[in-house]
Design a protein around this motif. Structure first.
Motif, PDB file in Angstrom:
ATOM      1  N   GLY A  80       9.353  -1.107  -7.184  1.00 37.72           N
ATOM      2  CA  GLY A  80       8.928   0.026  -7.820  1.00 37.72           C
ATOM      3  C   GLY A  80       7.674   0.268  -8.125  1.00 37.72           C
ATOM      4  O   GLY A  80       7.078   1.046  -8.565  1.00 37.72           O
ATOM      5  N   LYS A  81       6.926  -0.810  -7.620  1.00 39.64           N
ATOM      6  CA  LYS A  81       5.315  -0.837  -7.725  1.00 39.64           C
ATOM      7  C   LYS A  81       4.528   0.230  -6.694  1.00 39.64           C
ATOM      8  O   LYS A  81       3.631   1.109  -7.237  1.00 39.64           O
ATOM      9  CB  LYS A  81       4.817  -2.116  -7.454  1.00 39.64           C
ATOM     10  N   TYR A  82       5.094   0.580  -5.712  1.00 38.80           N
ATOM     11  CA  TYR A  82       4.591   1.386  -4.517  1.00 38.80           C
ATOM     12  C   TYR A  82       5.533   2.536  -4.237  1.00 38.80           C
ATOM     13  O   TYR A  82       6.810   2.374  -4.535  1.00 38.80           O
ATOM     14  CB  TYR A  82       4.118   0.672  -3.343  1.00 38.80           C
ATOM     15  N   ARG A  83       4.870   3.632  -3.680  1.00 43.38           N
ATOM     16  CA  ARG A  83       5.810   4.609  -3.013  1.00 43.38           C
ATOM     17  C   ARG A  83       5.403   4.278  -1.380  1.00 43.38           C
ATOM     18  O   ARG A  83       4.229   3.538  -1.177  1.00 43.38           O
ATOM     19  CB  ARG A  83       5.495   6.036  -3.342  1.00 43.38           C
ATOM     20  N   TYR A  84       5.962   4.923  -0.723  1.00 35.59           N
ATOM     21  CA  TYR A  84       5.923   4.713   0.946  1.00 35.59           C
ATOM     22  C   TYR A  84       6.014   5.847   1.597  1.00 35.59           C
ATOM     23  O   TYR A  84       6.289   6.926   1.238  1.00 35.59           O
ATOM     24  CB  TYR A  84       7.057   3.699   1.359  1.00 35.59           C
ATOM     25  N   ARG A  85       4.970   5.975   2.752  1.00 38.05           N
ATOM     26  CA  ARG A  85       4.998   7.059   3.467  1.00 38.05           C
ATOM     27  C   ARG A  85       5.198   6.729   4.841  1.00 38.05           C
ATOM     28  O   ARG A  85       4.602   5.702   5.596  1.00 38.05           O
ATOM     29  CB  ARG A  85       3.828   7.610   3.623  1.00 38.05           C
TER      30      ARG A  85
END
Length: 231
Positions: free
Chosen positions: A117-122
């Protein structure tokens, strides 16, 4: 040979067997750092020197795909072909953009791993709220391109400012997160050490990048290596 020596050898053999077995079942095999500095913008595209290095590495190992992970900028991180290899890109999105090192964050990640949950991703212009969702997408693309077995995974490793020896560069936290997710704590530690050594032994441009690091950083940051603006 002493008893302790036998114990150490046995532990090494067990750990090696564990890595071999897990690698066979994993979608990725962590390889390490790809480069040291940015040599052109866009960061990765067909014909880019670092793209060719990665594709050659994958092709030599019979892999049809390779994964490169980044620290997200404004790119969509689309997959593309480099020769006979599909380069899949995945970036993590941090709430705070920075090019220096947060040593507290590094220490916490080394001890506890990167929390969910620390990051989002692309990838390919799509954004994902969890690493599981992002990796499901990456694995689907790899299957569509005919990948069988684990594909090589590198972190881009480029440093825009500062010391390229101290700063592991672009994508390193995501590399650690994926390695930890797939191989556990000890496996991640192994692939971190192996990965930081990798470019010195496998990147034919390493000496050039290191010798001219400050010049290349300055040229990149001033836009002289931006080929998106040229016809």
């Amino acid at each position: 040979m002493s008893r302790s020596s036998y114990i150490i050898i046995a532990a090494v053999l067990l750990f090696g067997s564990y890595l071999y077995a897990v690698t066979a079942l994993s979608p990725v095999e962590p390889v390490g750092r790809l480069g040291f500095v940015k040599v052109a913008n866009p960061d990765m595209y067909p014909g880019h020197p670092q793209s060719k290095v990665l594709a050659d590495y994958a092709a030599q190992r019979g892999s049809k795909c390779a994964l490169v992970v980044h620290y997200a900028g404004d790119s969509n991180y689309r997959h593309y072909r480099e020769g006979n290899v599909t380069i899949i890109e995945l970036a993590y999105i941090s709430q705070e953009y920075r090019t220096d090192i947060d040593w507290t964050e590094v220490l916490e990640a080394f001890i506890f791993g990167v929390p969910d949950g620390k990051y989002r991703y692309r990838a390919d212009g799509y954004e994902f709220s969890s690493l599981d969702e992002a990796m499901d997408y990456v694995e689907r693309i790899a299957r569509e391109k005919g990948q069988e077995g684990p594909m090589p995974m590198v972190f881009h490793g480029t440093v825009r400012d500062g010391n390229v020896f101290i700063n592991p560069g672009c994508g390193f936290p995501l590399y650690v997160q994926i390695a930890w997710r797939q191989y556990g704590r000890l496996g991640a530690y192994y692939y971190i050490i192996k990965g930081l050594i990798h470019p010195y032994l496998n990147n034919p441009y390493a000496a050039y990048e290191l010798m001219h690091a400050s010049d290349l950083q300055r040229l990149y940051n001033r836009g002289y290596l931006d080929y998106t603006m040229r016809g």
